[in-house]
Scaffold this motif. Structure first.
Motif, PDB file in Angstrom:
ATOM      1  N   ASN A 429      46.783  11.089  27.675  1.00  0.00           N
ATOM      2  CA  ASN A 429      47.136   9.678  27.490  1.00  0.00           C
ATOM      3  C   ASN A 429      48.558   9.403  27.961  1.00  0.00           C
ATOM      4  N   TYR A 433      49.268   6.768  30.842  1.00  0.00           N
ATOM      5  CA  TYR A 433      49.900   5.471  30.585  1.00  0.00           C
ATOM      6  C   TYR A 433      51.396   5.483  30.873  1.00  0.00           C
ATOM      7  N   ASP A 459      56.688   9.841  25.660  1.00  0.00           N
ATOM      8  CA  ASP A 459      56.648   9.467  27.076  1.00  0.00           C
ATOM      9  C   ASP A 459      57.528   8.252  27.319  1.00  0.00           C
ATOM     10  N   ILE A 472      45.455   1.342  16.805  1.00  0.00           N
ATOM     11  CA  ILE A 472      45.254   2.264  17.920  1.00  0.00           C
ATOM     12  C   ILE A 472      44.309   3.422  17.601  1.00  0.00           C
ATOM     13  N   SER A 477      39.267   1.004  20.307  1.00  0.00           N
ATOM     14  CA  SER A 477      40.390   0.084  20.447  1.00  0.00           C
ATOM     15  C   SER A 477      41.257   0.489  21.637  1.00  0.00           C
ATOM     16  N   ARG A 478      41.489  -0.466  22.517  1.00  0.00           N
ATOM     17  CA  ARG A 478      42.303  -0.236  23.707  1.00  0.00           C
ATOM     18  C   ARG A 478      43.242  -1.410  23.866  1.00  0.00           C
ATOM     19  N   GLU A 479      44.407  -1.127  24.424  1.00  0.00           N
ATOM     20  CA  GLU A 479      45.349  -2.220  24.712  1.00  0.00           C
ATOM     21  C   GLU A 479      44.673  -3.164  25.695  1.00  0.00           C
ATOM     22  N   GLY A 489      38.924   4.740  30.625  1.00  0.00           N
ATOM     23  CA  GLY A 489      39.157   4.940  29.192  1.00  0.00           C
ATOM     24  C   GLY A 489      38.037   4.358  28.345  1.00  0.00           C
ATOM     25  N   SER A 490      37.922   4.876  27.135  1.00  0.00           N
ATOM     26  CA  SER A 490      36.864   4.368  26.254  1.00  0.00           C
ATOM     27  C   SER A 490      37.427   3.861  24.930  1.00  0.00           C
ATOM     28  N   GLY A 491      38.645   4.256  24.611  1.00  0.00           N
ATOM     29  CA  GLY A 491      39.199   3.868  23.310  1.00  0.00           C
ATOM     30  C   GLY A 491      38.657   4.725  22.193  1.00  0.00           C
ATOM     31  N   GLY A 493      39.195   8.368  22.178  1.00  0.00           N
ATOM     32  CA  GLY A 493      39.955   9.612  22.069  1.00  0.00           C
ATOM     33  C   GLY A 493      40.809   9.692  20.815  1.00  0.00           C
ATOM     34  N   LEU A 494      41.588   8.658  20.555  1.00  0.00           N
ATOM     35  CA  LEU A 494      42.495   8.704  19.406  1.00  0.00           C
ATOM     36  C   LEU A 494      41.739   8.670  18.078  1.00  0.00           C
ATOM     37  N   SER A 519      56.286   5.593  24.303  1.00  0.00           N
ATOM     38  CA  SER A 519      55.717   5.801  22.971  1.00  0.00           C
ATOM     39  C   SER A 519      55.813   7.267  22.591  1.00  0.00           C
TER      40      SER A 519
END
Ligand code: ADP
Length: 529
Positions: A429, A433, A459, A472, A477-479, A489-491, A493-494, A519
């Motif tokens: 990530n 990003y 980062d 998050i 959930s994705r920005e 992305g799928s939202g 992973g986190l 972040s």
């Protein structure tokens, strides 16, 4: 006057209660509601006849006096009958026993109405009406009623002792309410009149206890839809008061005006009840829809899990072969082909991770996430992942990747594969990003007493907005701009990372000063000593 009012109120309340119970139709238990509802209605009629006996004069006094006793007998027999139906909703006694209950009732009714047999004479005195009963018929009647009730309560107590849980709690109030009514009815309407004490009203008014206790059971234990019952009672009571008011009018104009008010209220009361009914229906539908959604969600999880399993094998093969091709196992590739194969390798790699996430989601939701706990040194795992990224210059696009630790032992007891996946995901990530700048990974002993370790992945990338920070770690959930920048992305992973870290007794969180300001993701895990 007050007594008459209470009798009227009791009779009316019982009428309402009877109608409500009668109107309820629980599937398979209809007989219970029908028989008990009818019995409550008969109680209402019994109280009403007592009221009429007080109010009327002339030749009908005799009729109401007898009717009062007839209905009393029907109540007792009906109640006994009910105890053979409760709580299963099926009649537990054979036809013969039913006849044995009914036959004395018919005999009693005939006997009571028999001219000159049961009620010999009624004297109207200043203090009320005195009744003279037949010397033989009266004790027979009394014995039968006592017998019916005793048998009925005997049955109820047997049921009470056998049952546990809700039925028992309901029975508590039920037995109390009906018991109180039965005992006072027998006392005031059968025993005391024999000794020339006439308090016919006392027994009947005590039936309010029954309404009270059963009403309380309904409210407290929510036997029926409580809201609708309350509305019905309130509307009916007000309507009755308004109606009484109409009859108390002294002029025609008043009569018309109060009558109109009454009608208007009945109309709106009806609408109110209808709307409450609608609301209850809607609520039930919502609950059903919710159930349906839950089922669908489960089916979705199962489908995802099956589909992911099917996808994993071919993906691993593609990834394996393209990696071998890149390493030159099938001969040297020219730059153009190498570039294409690299893209193939990259996107398959992304897909493998996605499938892994899907599989984990399925496992999490079905409560089947399994871990293989073992001792290992986390610093080595993290270092290897960082090196892996650093070696892939295409992926890191000139970003400065670094790994630092405060040295010493980072032994943990954990599922190495899963923790590696989490670390990989976070660094992935960070690289994904971050347009330019750095990705720094720190590993340190967190507490003074060295109980926990802290992994920080910092980062200089696009950062995370305030409202996103709180969401998050949620599923999908994705920005808002993320899907534009990184379509793969799928939202998920986190969400998976959080679950895995927490299942290891750790914590995961994120800090960011806002959009464009980088972040830092943190993981805290217990050290194994
Ligand atoms: P994915 O990366 O597949 O979308 P994740 O659950 O890994 O799913 O991340 C969820 C979202 O969190 C991302 O879409 C992105 O908007 C944001 N995010 C995660 N890591 C970072 C990071 N290091 N910098 C900025 N945003 C991030």
């Amino acid at each position: 006057m007050l007594i008459n009012f209470f009798l009227g109120a009791a009779s009316f309340l019982e009428l309402v209660l009877g109608v409500i119970i009668f109107g309820q139709r629980e599937k398979g238990k209809e007989l219970i509601n029908i028989s008990f509802g009818l019995d409550v209605l008969v109680v209402s009629a019994w109280v009403f006849s007592a009221l009429m006996f007080r109010l009327v004069s002339g030749s009908t006094i005799m009729f109401w006096c007898k009717t009062q006793y007839v209905i009393g007998a029907i109540v007792a027999a009906g109640f006994l009958f009910f105890t053979y139906i409760f709580p299963e909703g099926k009649i537990r006694i054979g036809r013969w026993k039913q006849v044995i209950i009914l036959a004395p009732l018919i005999a009693l009714i005939t006997m009571i109405y028999w001219p000159g047999a049961f009620v010999k004479q009624i004297n109207i005195a200043a203090h009320g009406k005195d009744v003279f009963f037949g010397a033989i018929s009266y004790p027979i009647y009394g014995l039968f009623i006592v017998f019916y009730f005793t048998l009925a309560f005997w049955n109820l107590i047997k049921i009470y002792l056998k049952r546990r849980g809700l039925i028992r709690e309901q029975l508590n109030y039920f037995i109390l309410g009906t018991g109180l009514t039965a005992v006072s009815a027998i006392t005031f309407d059968i025993i005391l009149p024999w000794f020339k004490y006439f308090y016919f009203w006392a027994g009947t008014i005590s039936s309010l206890a029954m309404v009270g206790f059963i009403g309380y059971a309904i409210l407290k234990k929510e036997l029926f839809g409580i809201k609708i019952i309350l509305t019905e009672i309130l509307v009916s009571l007000t309507a009755i008061l308004l109606l009484v008011d109409v009859f108390l009018s002294e002029s025609r104009l008043e009569y018309l005006w109060r009558g109109a008010l009454f009608l208007l209220f009945v109309f709106f009361g009806f609408l109110l009840i209808k709307s409450v009914l609608k609301e209850i229906k809607l609520k039930n539908q919502l609950a059903a829809a919710n159930e349906e959604l839950k089922k669908l969600d489960k089916i979705k999880s199962e489908f995802l899990s099956i589909a992911s399993h099917q996808l994993r094998a071919p993906l691993t093969i593609i990834k394996g072969y393209s990696s071998m091709m890149l390493e030159g196992d099938f001969g040297k590739l020219n730059e153009k082909i190498k570039d294409v194969v690299y893209k193939m390798f990259q996107s398959t790699q992304g897909l493998v991770l996605l499938v892994e996430d899907f599989l984990n989601i399925g496992r999490i939701e079905m409560g089947q996430m399994k871990y293989d706990f073992a001792d290992f040194d986390l610093s080595e795992t993290v270092k290897r992942v960082v090196d892996e990224f650093a070696a892939d210059s295409k992926k890191t696009r000139g970003l400065k990747l670094s790994f630092e630790s405060d040295g010493g032992n980072f032994n943990i007891k954990a599922d190495q594969n899963k923790i590696r996946q989490v670390v990989y995901n976070l660094i992935d990530n960070a690289v994904k990003y971050t347009e330019k700048g750095f990705v720094k990974v720190f590993l340190a002993h967190h507490n003074k007493n060295h109980k926990n370790l802290l992994l920080k992945i910092q980062d200089s990338g696009e950062g995370i907005s305030k409202e996103m920070l709180s969401k998050i770690f949620q599923k999908f959930s994705r920005e808002s701009g993320a899907s534009r920048l990184h379509v793969d992305g799928s939202g998920l992973g986190l969400y998976v990372a959080k679950k895995i870290v927490e299942d290891h007794g750790g914590k995961i969180w994120v800090e960011s000063d806002g959009k464009g300001r980088g972040s830092s993701f943190f993981i805290e895990l217990p050290l194994n000593k």
